[in-house]
Design a protein around this motif. Sequence first.
Motif, PDB file in Angstrom:
ATOM      1  N   VAL A  51       0.833  -1.205   0.000  1.00 51.64           N
ATOM      2  CA  VAL A  51       0.000   0.000   0.000  1.00 51.64           C
ATOM      3  C   VAL A  51       0.870   1.259   0.000  1.00 51.64           C
ATOM      4  O   VAL A  51       0.636   2.200  -0.776  1.00 51.64           O
ATOM      5  CB  VAL A  51      -0.939   0.013   1.229  1.00 51.64           C
ATOM      6  N   THR A  52       1.874   1.285   0.875  1.00 54.18           N
ATOM      7  CA  THR A  52       2.739   2.468   0.981  1.00 54.18           C
ATOM      8  C   THR A  52       3.476   2.736  -0.319  1.00 54.18           C
ATOM      9  O   THR A  52       3.565   3.885  -0.777  1.00 54.18           O
ATOM     10  CB  THR A  52       3.761   2.276   2.125  1.00 54.18           C
ATOM     11  N   LEU A  53       3.996   1.690  -0.942  1.00 57.63           N
ATOM     12  CA  LEU A  53       4.728   1.868  -2.193  1.00 57.63           C
ATOM     13  C   LEU A  53       3.818   2.316  -3.332  1.00 57.63           C
ATOM     14  O   LEU A  53       4.208   3.129  -4.177  1.00 57.63           O
ATOM     15  CB  LEU A  53       5.436   0.571  -2.577  1.00 57.63           C
ATOM     16  N   ALA A  54       2.603   1.800  -3.376  1.00 56.58           N
ATOM     17  CA  ALA A  54       1.669   2.201  -4.429  1.00 56.58           C
ATOM     18  C   ALA A  54       1.348   3.699  -4.324  1.00 56.58           C
ATOM     19  O   ALA A  54       1.341   4.422  -5.329  1.00 56.58           O
ATOM     20  CB  ALA A  54       0.394   1.371  -4.348  1.00 56.58           C
ATOM     21  N   VAL A  55       1.093   4.163  -3.113  1.00 58.23           N
ATOM     22  CA  VAL A  55       0.747   5.573  -2.910  1.00 58.23           C
ATOM     23  C   VAL A  55       1.927   6.483  -3.226  1.00 58.23           C
ATOM     24  O   VAL A  55       1.795   7.491  -3.931  1.00 58.23           O
ATOM     25  CB  VAL A  55       0.262   5.807  -1.467  1.00 58.23           C
TER      26      VAL A  55
END
Length: 412
Positions: free
Chosen positions: A80-84
């Motif tokens: 999630v963090t990398l996608a954002v």
Amino acid sequence: MVATERSVRFTYYTLTLGNTLAASLIWGINTIFLLDAGLSNLEAFAANAFFTAGMVLFEVPTGIVADMWGRRVSFLMGTVTLAVTTGLYVLLWRVEAAFWLWAVVSLLLGLGFTFFSGATEAWLVDALEATGFDGQLESVFARGQAISGAGMLAGSVGGGYLAQLVSLGAPFVLRAAILAVMFVVALALMRDIGFTPRRDARPVDEIRQIAASSIEYGLRVPAVRYLMLAAPFTGGVSIYVFYALQPHLLDLYGDSQAYGVAGLAAAIVAGAQIVGGLVTPRIRGLFARRTSALLAVDALSALVVLLIGLIASFWAVLVLIALWGLLFAASMPIRQAYLNGMIPSQQRATILSFDSLMASSGGIVVQPALGRVADVWGYPASYLIAGGLQALALPFIARSRAERAPADLAAA
């Protein structure tokens, strides 16, 4: 579904393939992307340094997440963090944002990767032990290396040509989409096996415990300590060498818009990674000790980096890139098996995260320093200095070898 060592390996390989595919879409054009956004070489590699600084700052907090809530939760939070943050990178590129914004988002990008570092590898090792795996860890890590190389090959080539055909931002958008898919895959396949999260623990107490464990099972164990002290040199240099290849190859090729050529550098490293992963058992079999193999491979790697700086032929440098990638890929499974063999299960995620922290710390200093060298004297000069810096890791590996740890003598 009852977990078996085969299903554990399948899950690990699937997550490795998907994550590497997503990450590598931008590896071939990341530096060009930053330069296209208006940053200088110093600023571009300083942004990368903030990324590695993020990995250093957040290794311990995300290690607590893995210990308290499980390695599966840590992995999911990483996707999630990398996608954002990948989406934010595209936004900064579109508006040609100020450097300080790149620094902040790069820091958060490092946060995303720390959710993976240590936790995924620890999940694999513990799950294999819990399901009765009696093989050599090198074989699993080497297969994972080869699969990762396949994902990197597809991602780097695809990302380079996608950037050339659409825009430099397109590979970043696709990367965010694949990370969303990996969230669903991990949610379905990944379960904590052979490890029980301590959900009643207190974060402050956990930080103290992690610090104590890092010292007790890491820095106070001579063989582990010297291996970790070598990491800032190998880790800091390798990330610069890889990302500087993109503009350096375009300079040698003579066309600054040939983004497919820039992606070719990452593709060559990916192909070499596949071969390196497959030949690791053979390379390991040539040496009685794991540290002897590491010394030989790392010395050759430093020499190859020096030659990349000395030779001005585009095609010759492509060959050297392939050799450098093969050596790097061959060394990693051996190092992973050696380090895992010296640390206990309960502290495994902690020590592996601390080891990753040590490797990242080198990049904080090395990347902007070598980026400045490239601005002033050119990329060849920066590679000459990089080769010398990597050679500084050899004395530390030799000291680790002198400790004669049982894991060093494990059968090939």
